[in-house]
Every structure is written in structure tokens, then in C-alpha cells.
Design an enzyme around this catalytic site. Structure first.
Site, mmCIF file in Angstrom:
data_model
loop_
_atom_site.group_PDB
_atom_site.id
_atom_site.type_symbol
_atom_site.label_atom_id
_atom_site.label_comp_id
_atom_site.label_asym_id
_atom_site.label_seq_id
_atom_site.Cartn_x
_atom_site.Cartn_y
_atom_site.Cartn_z
ATOM 1 N N CYS A 17 0.911 -1.297 -0.183
ATOM 2 C CA CYS A 17 -0.018 -0.046 0.001
ATOM 3 C C CYS A 17 0.852 1.266 -0.222
ATOM 4 C CB CYS A 17 -0.730 0.049 1.231
ATOM 5 S SG CYS A 17 -2.059 -1.544 1.446
ATOM 6 N N HIS A 64 -2.354 6.521 4.551
ATOM 7 C CA HIS A 64 -1.258 5.449 4.925
ATOM 8 C C HIS A 64 -0.067 6.004 4.297
ATOM 9 C CE1 HIS A 64 -0.563 1.089 4.712
ATOM 10 N NE2 HIS A 64 -0.061 1.618 5.700
ATOM 11 N N ASN A 81 -2.264 -2.635 -5.342
ATOM 12 C CA ASN A 81 -1.292 -3.828 -5.484
ATOM 13 C C ASN A 81 -2.089 -4.912 -5.893
ATOM 14 O OD1 ASN A 81 -1.145 -2.967 -2.131
ATOM 15 N ND2 ASN A 81 -2.325 -4.649 -2.736
#
Length: 593
Positions: free
Chosen positions: A124, A179, A338
Site C-alpha cells: 500500500c 497511509h 497492488n
């Protein structure tokens, strides 16, 4: 030979001419002359290699030429939709027999340009960092999914996409997952160029309670409990959203942003960073009804429902764009961050691998572009040119916003390649690299690792990690590569897209060429973020919410000694973090990263 050459390159000549119909008469004359030269070359019998070189030169001649009055052209709205952990095989346009229904994603993909040779990073945070900076993972330094207790964040010295777009008149919005670190205030989205932010800071969250919990951090930092609230309106905890399903919240906010900008006419950039379909497995019951009796695995059924909810949200967004009459001025990009996760119940078939490794299943992801601004000749086609997630920054800034080229980044402006179907300017893509950059055969054990794609060839060096096809193997051949297997692996991605036949022994010259390129990029890499985790990050110490826990210039900032660097490299060159699947993938209902 002449007939072969003419047939092979006719489309390239046509694309070059078509592209230049939008340019001024002075450039049109240049293009006419260049095209005439190509035709004469064809008539006098140039070899295939000579003719290809001539076509490439004409393409380069016109590549950076802007249409007339480009400084006054209307800047398009840009919407970048990033799905989380979506498997290659979990969209119907990749698999007509897919057990998951994605009719709206499929329609946008089939009416737009499907990017079939497009790469993200393996996890991520690295993907988001490459998207935001236009840099390879080895050049921005974020090489892992950042944890809730991580002292590191996307380096503050790097200029990022929303900051650049703001300089060109865009209003910038982040909705969903960040993130990229939250240990310091200067790590947060509003401090990195976003005018507005609604979402969460960590890698995952409960879809209703909006809490992030991490049992591994509790164990590693020696505390009993590591969980807290993580949902924010800019920098204020937004507890009023408790009980509302995350995907619904994000889509509604995106529609509000579009409505606002339809009224003021100012171009906007919307980064819709969805948490779907990342674990935990949670979705309203009605989204699973269509899979009753069709999907028997209960967690796969929930995953399918989460995907269908996301698909419905994307339909709502495009319907809103059309209702507001701004669709004609908007570019929509869809991508996963991903491949599907090992325990997330996604599927990457027929690709090998999964989230967390650099086989195709981990990094080659579903992606497409749809917009009325695409030329008619490419709408409804596949684009096979090489492209990566680091290319979006220059594509948006140079290609759409009217900015100039930034030679300090790794990304390429792909806008003309996508909208006109011309060859990709990208010839290689560096997925990961590190360790001892000067290692060579005869030095003893392999102390360098990396993955690079150059043309049709892809090279791995170092320990591969444990990988397999997700859900089931497409062949009876045992495809599992064990964690301890340190090796060099070379694949021809055009002839062997599923990475079944290692050509390292047969194509040693190609291996040597790719290894040289990998070493070149290894010497350009920056120091990766050290993994410093502290119990001080525990939200229980701050009223149960994930607020920044360090000052902007805290003493915990890492200043490595040579001993630290040796220890750090020794830990990371083996890729052990990809082998420990219990630590680095999600438990079935965990909200940890």
C-alpha cells in the site's frame, strides 16, 4: 521486405499524423515533411531496423509539441480512483467467467483505454508514495506498508502531486485512505497539499466503527491493547460518521465535491483512495444477495459484496458527473494499489504471486482511463505500452494541467500515449532495489536484491519469498517458491506472462544487461525509512484517537551510524518480510496494515 515494413509501421505513421491534426499549421508542415521522409524511406527499401529508427525519430520530434494556445486550453478535472488490494481476476473485463460482477467498472474500462502493461508497487504505502512523488520506491524511500506506530512518513522534503497541481490552479481533495504516515503533523494530508481530507490515516480500519486495531503492535511494543479511532475531517476527529459504511461515505463526499466545483467552474483533483476491498471483510448484507448460492466460500462472498459496493459507487460518481454536465471536462483513472492479498480472498489468476511480492500477481494491477477527451480511435481499446504508478504525476501535471517537465523524477508523461495510442516513452520500470549495489558474481552469497522490467524482460535477484497463485493453481505444476530460495530469475514477459520458465541460464547476456541497469538504479537509491515503532504511538495515550505523537523535529528522527546501516541492510536484503505471511498479511478480520 518493403511490404512487411509498410504493414508493421503503418499504424505508427497514422497515429503520428492523427495526433498532429490538433497542432498549428507550422507544426503540420513539419509533420508533413517528416511523414514524406518516412514514405520515401519505405519506397527506397530501408531495412526494418532503419525504418523503425526513422519512425521513432519522427515520434520524438513531435512528442513535446503542444497544441495551439495550450496555455489557454481548459484544464480537465482529474479523478483518480485507487482500489485497495483488488485482485487482477476480480474484475469481469479481465475474466468473462469471473464470479464477481463489476458491470460499471467493466463498462468504463471497455469504453475507455485499458492499461494492460501497468504496474503498481507490491504494498500500500510504497504505491501511494510513488503516485504522490513520481519516483521509484528506491528514490522516495518508503519501501513497506507503514504501521500505526511507525515514526516514519513520506519524506517532507519531497514535492508531491497535490502541491504541484495547486500551483496550476487546481483545488485538491483526498477522500479515503492516506497511509503515508501520521507520526508528526507535517506528515498529514492537509500539510502535504490537499485542500480537504475526509478519511483515515492508517492502512486499514473497521468499515463501520472506523477504528484501527493492531494485535501485532501490541505484542511488539509490550502493551495489552493497541486500537483507536481513526476517521478525520481534515485534522479533526469525525466521530459523527460512526456506524456509516466507509465506501458509502467516500462516494457521497466525492459527489459533494463534484457538485461544488460544477458551480464554481474551477478545475479539481480528486484522489478517491478507497479502503475497499482491503480487510476486514465487512459489507452490508444486500450487496451479497446476488452471490447467494453462487459463491460458497463465506469470506469470498463478502469480498464479492465489497467489490460490488465499490462498483455501484463508481456508477454513482459517473452518473453525477454527467448530471452536472462536467463529464465532458473530466478524466477518470482507475487503478488498484497492488495485487490481491493472500488472506483477503482476492484472486490474481492467471498471474503468479500476490500482494507483498514482485511477481506479476503482486504488482501488475487492473487499471484504465476513461474520458471524452480520449481520441475516438483509442476509445474501447487496450494499451500495451509499459507504464507504472509513478507516471501519473507527470501525466497529470504536464499532460493535463499544462505544467512543465520535471527532470528530477522517474515518471513519464503518458497522456499522449494513452489518448492517441502512440508508443510508450517508458522502456524500463524499477520495482525494487537495495542491498550491496557493488555485488558481483564471485563475491560470495548474493547480497543485493531487486526487480526490474526492461522491454519484454523482467529480472529478479535475491530471495523471492513464498508465493503461489491465489485460490488455485492454473496448472498441475507445483508453482510454490520457498522462502529460503535465493536466486536469479529472468522471464520474457511477452512470451511467458505467467512467469513459469526461468531464462536465467539460457539468456545470460540479457541477464547481464538487466543486472547492470539494476545496479545503476541501486546506486541512485536513497536510504529507506527505518522501521522505528514506539509504544508512545498507542492511541490509548491520547483519548483513544490516532493523533500525531511526535513533534515535527523530534529526537526520534533517525540519524544512522555506520553500525545502524549495516544492521538495517542485513535485515532488508533478504526480503524476509515477504516470507513471514502471518506478520505481513492481514488476519481474516484484523484492521491492521
Amino acid at each position: 521486405m518493403q511490404m512487411f515494413i509498410g504493414k508493421k509501421y503503418r499504424s505508427q505513421v497514422r497515429n503520428t499524423l492523427y495526433r498532429n491534426t490538433e497542432m498549428n499549421s507550422h507544426i503540420m508542415i513539419k509533420c508533413f515533411v517528416a511523414s514524406s521522409v518516412m514514405f520515401i524511406g519505405f519506397m527506397i527499401g530501408l531495412t526494418a531496423t532503419q525504418y523503425e529508427t526513422l519512425v521513432d525519430n519522427v515520434t520524438r520530434l513531435t512528442k513535446h509539441v503542444e497544441p495551439r494556445d495550450s496555455s489557454h486550453r481548459k484544464q480537465p478535472n482529474i479523478i483518480f480512483i485507487l482500489a485497495d488490494d483488488l485482485g487482477w481476476n476480480d474484475v469481469s473485463y479481465h475474466n468473462s467467467s469471473c464470479d464477481i460482477h463489476t458491470p460499471n467498472i467493466d463498462r468504463l474500462a471497455k469504453e475507455g483505454v485499458r492499461l494492460q502493461n501497468y504496474y503498481a508497487q507490491a504494498t500500500c504505502s510504497p504505491s501511494r508514495a510513488s503516485f504522490m512523488t513520481g519516483l521509484y520506491q528506491s528514490r522516495h524511500g518508503v519501501d513497506r506498508a507503514l504501521s500505526a506506530a511507525d515514526a516514519g512518513c513520506l519524506p517532507s522534503n519531497l514535492t508531491v502531486l497535490p502541491q504541484v497541481l495547486k500551483r496550476h490552479g487546481y483545488t485538491t481533495h483526498l477522500v479515503g485512505k492516506w497511509h503515508l504516515g501520521h507520526s508528526r503533523r507535517n506528515c498529514l494530508p492537509n500539510q502535504r497539499g490537499f485542500d480537504t481530507f475526509l478519511g483515515f490515516r492508517n492502512g486499514a480500519q473497521d468499515y463501520y466503527r472506523h477504528h484501527h486495531g493492531n494485535p501485532r503492535l501490541a505484542r511488539d511494543t509490550g502493551v495489552e491493547y493497541f486500537e483507536g479511532f481513526d476517521f478525520w475531517e481534515n485534522e479533526t476527529a469525525a466521530e459523527s460518521y460512526t456506524g456509516q459504511y466507509a465506501t458509502h461515505i467516500y462516494v457521497k463526499r466525492a459527489e459533494e465535491i463534484m457538485t461544488h466545483h460544477a458551480q464554481n467552474g474551477k478545475p479539481f483533483f480528486l484522489f478517491l483512495s478507497l479502503s475497499a476491498v482491503h480487510m476486514p471483510a465487512q459489507v452490508p448484507e444486500n450487496y451479497m444477495d446476488q452471490y447467494e448460492g453462487h459463491i460458497t466460500d463465506p469470506l469470498r462472498k463478502i469480498y464479492a459484496g465489497m467489490t460490488s459496493c465499490m462498483d455501484e459507487g463508481i456508477k454513482n460518481l459517473t452518473d453525477t458527473l454527467q448530471r452536472l454536465d462536467i463529464w465532458k471536462d473530466t478524466v477518470v483513472v482507475f487503478s488498484s494499489d497492488n495485487g490481491g492479498a493472500p488472506k483477503g480472498h482476492g484472486s490474481n489468476l492467471p498471474l503468479l504471486g500476490h500482494k507483498g511480492n514482485y511477481f506479476e500477481g503482486g504488482i501488475r494491477v487492473a487499471a484504465f482511463v476513461n474520458s471524452p477527451l480520449l481520441s475516438k480511435q483509442v476509445q474501447g481499446t487496450e494499451y500495451s505500452g509499459l507504464m507504472g504508478i509513478a507516471d501519473w504525476l507527470p501525466t497529470f501535471v504536464e499532460g493535463m494541467a499544462g505544467g512543465s517537465k520535471d527532470h528530477s523524477i522517474d515518471g513519464f508523461n503518458m497522456w499522449d500515449s494513452i489518448r492517441y495510442g502512440i508508443p510508450s516513452p517508458r522502456k524500463e520500470y524499477v520495482h525494487a532495489v537495495g542491498g550491496n549495489c557493488d555485488w558481483k558474481h564471485g563475491d560470495g552469497p548474493l547480497t543485493m536484491y531487486g526487480t526490474i522490467r526492461v522491454g519484454d524482460w523482467k529480472l529478479f535477484i535475491g530471495t523471492m519469498g513464498q508465493v503461489a497463485w491465489l485460490n488455485k493453481k492454473p496448472t498441475t505444476k507445483d508453482s510454490l517458491l520457498q522462502c529460503s530460495q535465493s536466486s536469479s530469475r529472468l522471464y520474457n514477459m511477452r512470451l511467458d506472462p505467467y512467469e513459469t520458465s526461468n531464462q536465467y541460464q539460457k539468456e545470460h547476456k540479457i541477464y547481464t544487461t538487466l543486472l547492470k541497469r539494476l545496479k545503476y538504479h541501486c546506486r541512485r537509491k536513497v536510504q529507506y525509512l527505518p522501521q522505528i515503532e514506539r509504544k508512545e504511538a498507542n492511541p490509548r495515550l491520547r483519548q483513544g484517537v490516532y493523533t500525531p505523537w511526535l513533534d515535527d523535529w523530534d529526537e526520534l528522527e533517525w540519524h544512522p551510524t555506520s553500525e545502524d546501516v549495516d544492521l538495517f541492510n542485513a535485515r532488508y536484503i533478504t526480503w524476509e518480510r515477504f516470507c513471514d505471511t502471518t506478520r505481513h498479511t492481514e488476519n481474516d478480520n484484523s484492521t491492521s496494515t
